[in-house]
Motif scaffolding. Sequence first.
Motif, PDB file in Angstrom:
ATOM      1  N   CYS A 686       0.868  -1.536   0.284  1.00 24.77           N
ATOM      2  CA  CYS A 686      -0.166   0.821  -0.268  1.00 24.77           C
ATOM      3  C   CYS A 686       0.542   1.231  -0.183  1.00 24.77           C
ATOM      4  N   LEU A 687       1.907   1.265   0.524  1.00 22.35           N
ATOM      5  CA  LEU A 687       2.682   2.411   1.113  1.00 22.35           C
ATOM      6  C   LEU A 687       3.417   2.515  -0.430  1.00 22.35           C
ATOM      7  N   ILE A 688       4.056   1.542  -1.230  1.00 21.43           N
ATOM      8  CA  ILE A 688       4.538   1.527  -2.580  1.00 21.43           C
ATOM      9  C   ILE A 688       3.952   2.224  -3.233  1.00 21.43           C
ATOM     10  N   ALA A 689       2.200   1.667  -3.002  1.00 23.14           N
ATOM     11  CA  ALA A 689       1.363   2.275  -4.176  1.00 23.14           C
ATOM     12  C   ALA A 689       0.997   2.917  -4.161  1.00 23.14           C
ATOM     13  N   GLY A 690       1.072   3.867  -2.795  1.00 19.98           N
ATOM     14  CA  GLY A 690       0.590   5.302  -2.367  1.00 19.98           C
ATOM     15  C   GLY A 690       1.319   6.524  -2.958  1.00 19.98           C
ATOM     16  N   LEU A 691       2.875   5.809  -2.585  1.00 22.44           N
ATOM     17  CA  LEU A 691       4.032   6.338  -3.602  1.00 22.44           C
ATOM     18  C   LEU A 691       3.901   6.436  -5.017  1.00 22.44           C
ATOM     19  N   CYS A 692       3.824   5.795  -5.800  1.00 23.36           N
ATOM     20  CA  CYS A 692       2.693   5.702  -7.265  1.00 23.36           C
ATOM     21  C   CYS A 692       2.269   6.563  -7.265  1.00 23.36           C
ATOM     22  N   ARG A 693       0.816   6.154  -6.761  1.00 25.35           N
ATOM     23  CA  ARG A 693       0.351   7.535  -6.883  1.00 25.35           C
ATOM     24  C   ARG A 693      -0.243   8.083  -7.264  1.00 25.35           C
ATOM     25  N   THR A 694       1.133   9.178  -6.302  1.00 26.06           N
ATOM     26  CA  THR A 694       1.411  10.641  -6.070  1.00 26.06           C
ATOM     27  C   THR A 694       2.435  11.235  -6.799  1.00 26.06           C
ATOM     28  N   GLY A 695       2.433  10.250  -7.473  1.00 27.40           N
ATOM     29  CA  GLY A 695       3.979  10.126  -8.666  1.00 27.40           C
ATOM     30  C   GLY A 695       5.304  10.128  -7.612  1.00 27.40           C
ATOM     31  N   ASN A 696       5.993   9.455  -6.548  1.00 29.68           N
ATOM     32  CA  ASN A 696       7.058   9.499  -5.822  1.00 29.68           C
ATOM     33  C   ASN A 696       7.183   8.183  -6.237  1.00 29.68           C
ATOM     34  N   VAL A 697       7.359   8.033  -6.984  1.00 28.98           N
ATOM     35  CA  VAL A 697       7.985   6.580  -7.491  1.00 28.98           C
ATOM     36  C   VAL A 697       9.326   6.526  -7.281  1.00 28.98           C
ATOM     37  N   TYR A 720       5.546  -4.770  -7.787  1.00 31.51           N
ATOM     38  CA  TYR A 720       7.030  -4.420  -9.192  1.00 31.51           C
ATOM     39  C   TYR A 720       5.484  -3.885  -9.749  1.00 31.51           C
ATOM     40  N   SER A 721       4.247  -4.293  -9.742  1.00 31.30           N
ATOM     41  CA  SER A 721       3.750  -3.736 -10.716  1.00 31.30           C
ATOM     42  C   SER A 721       3.193  -1.753 -10.543  1.00 31.30           C
ATOM     43  N   SER A 722       2.985  -2.003  -9.688  1.00 28.01           N
ATOM     44  CA  SER A 722       2.646  -0.956  -8.758  1.00 28.01           C
ATOM     45  C   SER A 722       3.862   0.174  -9.496  1.00 28.01           C
ATOM     46  N   ILE A 723       5.196  -0.574  -9.417  1.00 30.50           N
ATOM     47  CA  ILE A 723       6.287   0.940  -9.215  1.00 30.50           C
ATOM     48  C   ILE A 723       6.064   0.387 -11.256  1.00 30.50           C
ATOM     49  N   ILE A 724       6.089  -0.542 -11.388  1.00 33.68           N
ATOM     50  CA  ILE A 724       6.990  -0.464 -13.606  1.00 33.68           C
ATOM     51  C   ILE A 724       5.049   0.460 -13.677  1.00 33.68           C
ATOM     52  N   SER A 725       3.426   0.489 -13.401  1.00 31.09           N
ATOM     53  CA  SER A 725       2.407   1.366 -13.430  1.00 31.09           C
ATOM     54  C   SER A 725       3.073   2.957 -13.235  1.00 31.09           C
ATOM     55  N   GLY A 726       4.196   2.869 -12.033  1.00 36.97           N
ATOM     56  CA  GLY A 726       4.062   4.141 -11.637  1.00 36.97           C
ATOM     57  C   GLY A 726       4.712   5.008 -12.367  1.00 36.97           C
ATOM     58  N   LEU A 727       6.671   4.762 -13.037  1.00 36.04           N
ATOM     59  CA  LEU A 727       7.038   5.142 -13.667  1.00 36.04           C
ATOM     60  C   LEU A 727       6.285   4.830 -15.082  1.00 36.04           C
ATOM     61  N   VAL A 728       5.484   4.394 -16.175  1.00 36.67           N
ATOM     62  CA  VAL A 728       4.306   4.221 -17.040  1.00 36.67           C
ATOM     63  C   VAL A 728       3.913   5.576 -16.838  1.00 36.67           C
ATOM     64  N   LYS A 729       3.345   5.879 -15.712  1.00 34.33           N
ATOM     65  CA  LYS A 729       2.427   7.319 -15.723  1.00 34.33           C
ATOM     66  C   LYS A 729       3.447   8.366 -15.945  1.00 34.33           C
ATOM     67  N   ILE A 730       4.588   8.704 -15.059  1.00 37.70           N
ATOM     68  CA  ILE A 730       5.269   9.429 -15.029  1.00 37.70           C
ATOM     69  C   ILE A 730       6.271   9.533 -15.939  1.00 37.70           C
ATOM     70  N   GLY A 731       6.284   9.133 -17.511  1.00 38.28           N
ATOM     71  CA  GLY A 731       6.812   8.513 -18.045  1.00 38.28           C
ATOM     72  C   GLY A 731       7.589   8.373 -18.393  1.00 38.28           C
ATOM     73  N   GLN A 732       8.496   7.651 -17.801  1.00 35.74           N
ATOM     74  CA  GLN A 732       9.483   6.803 -17.335  1.00 35.74           C
ATOM     75  C   GLN A 732       9.782   5.322 -17.787  1.00 35.74           C
ATOM     76  N   GLY A 733       8.439   4.798 -18.786  1.00 29.38           N
ATOM     77  CA  GLY A 733       8.278   3.823 -19.532  1.00 29.38           C
ATOM     78  C   GLY A 733       9.605   2.488 -19.718  1.00 29.38           C
ATOM     79  N   ARG A 734      10.604   3.306 -19.579  1.00 26.14           N
ATOM     80  CA  ARG A 734      11.879   2.701 -20.066  1.00 26.14           C
ATOM     81  C   ARG A 734      12.329   2.159 -18.838  1.00 26.14           C
ATOM     82  N   ALA A 735      12.177   2.932 -17.694  1.00 21.54           N
ATOM     83  CA  ALA A 735      12.529   2.541 -15.989  1.00 21.54           C
ATOM     84  C   ALA A 735      11.557   1.243 -16.089  1.00 21.54           C
ATOM     85  N   GLY A 736      10.803   1.522 -16.496  1.00 21.27           N
ATOM     86  CA  GLY A 736       9.477   0.601 -15.970  1.00 21.27           C
ATOM     87  C   GLY A 736       9.695  -1.126 -16.402  1.00 21.27           C
TER      88      GLY A 736
END
Length: 1126
Positions: A686-697, A720-736
């Motif tokens: 939840c913490l990781i998902a929350g951070l990713c949702r708010t852009g704090n990937v 991992y899914s949260s981090i990958i989705s978060g990176l994609v949302k902030i435009g860091q697709g390659r990092a995802g």
Amino acid sequence: MASRFGSRKAPKCNLSPKTPKTRGPPPFDDPKDIPQFLRNACKFSASSHGKEAARSVYAVLTIDRWESLNCMKYKTAPLRRVHGRLALKFLKWVVKRPGLELAHITHLYCITTHILVRARMYDCAKSILKYLSDTGSGPRSVFYALMDTYPLCNSNPAVFDLLIRVYVRMGLIADALEAFRLMCSRGFRPSVYSCNMILAAMAKARRAEPVWEFFGEVIENGVCPTVATFNIVLNVLCGEGKLKKANYLLGKMEESGYAPTVVSYNTVLNWHCKKGRYKEAMQLLDHMSFRGIEADVCTYNVLIDDLCKNNTSAKGYLLLKKMRKRMVFPNEVTYNTLINGFVNEGKMGVAGKICYEMCKVDVSPNCITYNALIDGHCRRGNFVEAYGLLDEMQAKGLRPNQVTYGSLLDGLCKHGKLDSARNLLAKLKLDGVTVNSIMYTTLMDGECGSGNLAEAMGFLDGMSKNNMHPDIVTYSVLVNGFSKAGRINHAKEIICKIVRSGIRMNKIVYSTLICNFCRLGNIDEAIRFYTIMLRSGRFPDAFICNLLISTLCRSGNVAEAEDFMHHVHRIGLSNSASFDAIIGGCVSKGDVLRAFKLLDKMVEFGYQPSAFTYGSLLKGLCKGADLQEALDFFSKLRKVPHATDIVTYNTMVAELFTQGYFALALSLIDEMVENNLFPDSYTYGCLIAGLCRTGNVFTAILLLERGVQRGTLYPNQFMYSSIISGLVKIGQGRAGIYYFDDLVKQGLNPDIVTLNAVIDACSRTGELDKMDYVLSMTESRSLTPSLITYNILLHGESAQKNISGFFAMYRAILNHGYIPDKFTCHSVILGLCKSGMLDVGAKFLKMMIEKGTCADHLTFDMLITAYSQRGNVSKAFDLLNFMKSAGVSPSEVTFSSIFNGLKRISRCRESHVLLHGMVESGFVPTIRQYCRLIAKMCGCGDIRGALKLKDEMEALGISSRQVAESALVRGLVQSGKTQDGMAMLKSMVMSKLIPTIPTFTTAIHALCKESKMSEAMELKLLMERLGARPDVVTYNVLLTSFCRSGELARVFMLYEEMKHRSVAPDATTFSILIEAVSADKDSVRGEKILVDLEEGGFVSQSSTGEPWGRRLAEAVANINLAKGKP
């Protein structure tokens, strides 16, 4: 007596009248003389010369000399079977006689019954009594008829016991009880065996009170109970959970001199175990030993079985050791129970050791033993060990059965080893093992679970070829598989097959369809199948009802959900989860007040709110943007017992992280630990998902890495899914994509959700080779691409304006049986809009909606915005009307787009009407919209309309008079009517209304354009006197004007004033200053500006030694980069 009754078999008797083979009937003048004849027969049987008389009677009957019977003299003697047959033969003849009344017939049958009982022909006697009961004679009439004839035949009470037993065997317990009470009322004492039969029959109903009451009657009427009597009552009491009364009865048995048997103690022991009262069970075991009754292996098996069922197999093993000490030898049931218990607990090593120990004590493992071990290994994926046990089993001469192979097939399918499962099935066929429908169904379930729906249908065809008829379970597996994959049309085809095959749909199939329709958000279809389910006589369970309530809430139909809940309450299926669903729906809709009212109603209905209920309310408060109120509510929950759990804490922590309160969230985690609620993987997830949702990937990545280093966090697929989705949302697709590669290296199996995120990243970054690799991985892992997968690919084609590509993808969605959803619709319209094919997009949207596809306001807004930007407002209005007819509420963006389109083509009055339409639809027009319309009206010369708009702004409460009149000033000035605007501004000042800073800035800008610099500076001074502090835009306007007029001294005087008043210069300010010093080639001022540019980060300190002109050029390049200019 029961054994005596059943010791001799009587000939079967047929009471239906037959044509006699004798030459003629006995000459009775009156049918009423027939009973007298039977009475004489009874007296005759009692004569001292019974044998001779019997022979003479038989001879008389043989030659059909009936009249001689009435002339014979009889004496007392016992009856034999020949007399019974004589009575039956006579009865068969006499019942045909005309003129007999029902009372006479009953009288005859009862006399015959007495004769048969005395002749010990009990089966025939029971047949007569059963016949009387079947013909409608009640227990009272039969009993009194037997009583009337009782003294005539010198009968015995066994006839009444026989009547009771007949009623019991016919299931007429009430009649048996009435016969028992009539017997007792006439001074007869029923046998204890008859009483036991009644008790045993009553015990089947599992109602302790009637059994206990009848047991009291038995004792009161002087019937001496046996141990069997007590055992029956004990079993019923224990089954009802009345262990206290059962222990009391057991004690009374011991006090009264009855010796309870092992069965008595086993009964009570068994129920002690089932209720989890192991301490009392062990005490009773010791008590048995004290009374000299040694527990047998069945006693211990009962105890061990219950211990194993409650996941305490270790205690069961200790009891095994205790058995041996008491010289009670465990059998294969004991060992199999323990092995199965340890297998269910996942302790395969212990289960194997017990099997080895079993062999050591000469107890041979049987098929059940090996099946339990094989099943355990298969469940955990240990197939090498499972096949090894199969070989060992066959080596010992044990033949694997269908359970054995079923466990192997089930394990292989559940672990995705479908090739091995298919090979095993083929091998079984070659070996001649009977493959049943369960095995086929298991394989079909595995194929469906892995998305291989074509293979599953192939197995269905294979069943038909092998003359196996699929049952409802087989079909339900296919329905579930197609439904989960979103291929509802194929699922409906399977239902048609079920109907055609004549199989009746069961609750599971209906529930499967309802669940999947709910999952897809198609609540109308879900309700339709729910209605069909009720009409077909299949009643849902609470889970299905709550799922429908939850889906209604998720779709925004909270009022309908509440009505449906009342329906559920009427049919007796509502529970606290029903309220939880509606409370959650109200929370999702933002109606927290209604949610709290439902909480009160929930308590009124007698349901106890759970931690989940409170968690939903807490979530609602968090969503209501009033975090302090949520924290206060959470503080109150801490004082309520069992109101907070780890989920409640996770909810609060996740919301705090979402809103950026990281320190407070971490303090709550510390509090969790203090309250013995240790953060689990879900907490960290939840913490990781929350951070990713708010852009704090990147913070989430840091948390994950540190947790792994410390050993407190084990990354899972969700993280991992949260981090990958978060990176994609902030435009860091390659990092995802990089983290996806890491996920695969960690040996984690990505699900379709994770793969969809990676496909989205590849689509956004243009890494088509990687996308092909991920798609091939989807296929190789037997994962069925979901509708989301196709939607992502469709969106990628649309974003690239590849019309043929996204239409091909749309056709693929339909061909695979998926129903397009709102995201599909949005992607198609996006592609058409980007390609400029707006008319095609509008037609396509209408077609999709007519075919049942849901479209949201975002899709409509996209088309409406595109039409408005083109100036084709009439088509935008057509779409708005269609949008309303389709049941989609226009959003603020919808109105804003049309408003901007109207304003762009100077249709001011229509723009004004649209603003009123916004108000009617519940949207408040913004100040900016009114101000722009005022400016446009002023530009068109419609001053009166602009003044009307200004008054409307005040009347609607959109702004104050100050803001409204400021908007009018700006409108006049921007439309070139500077004098009118200035006059309006002065009027405001005279009315003690302070114009806004943008208003002053607009007026200053107009004066500067007219080169009225002195008036502009005077207006700035007025602005300052009125307390309206000039901002950076105001200064930039003045700086630009003085720079153009070449007044460099005034430019830098204003710049120094800016810094003195703490107005931070922006990129535009520096651009103006650089242009000024460069044109004047003023190195002193240039160096001075460079110092400020260094502080602003527009020029590097490493270039300090370079000429000031070059450094200024570097600054200009950086400023342009910041502005987004090339």
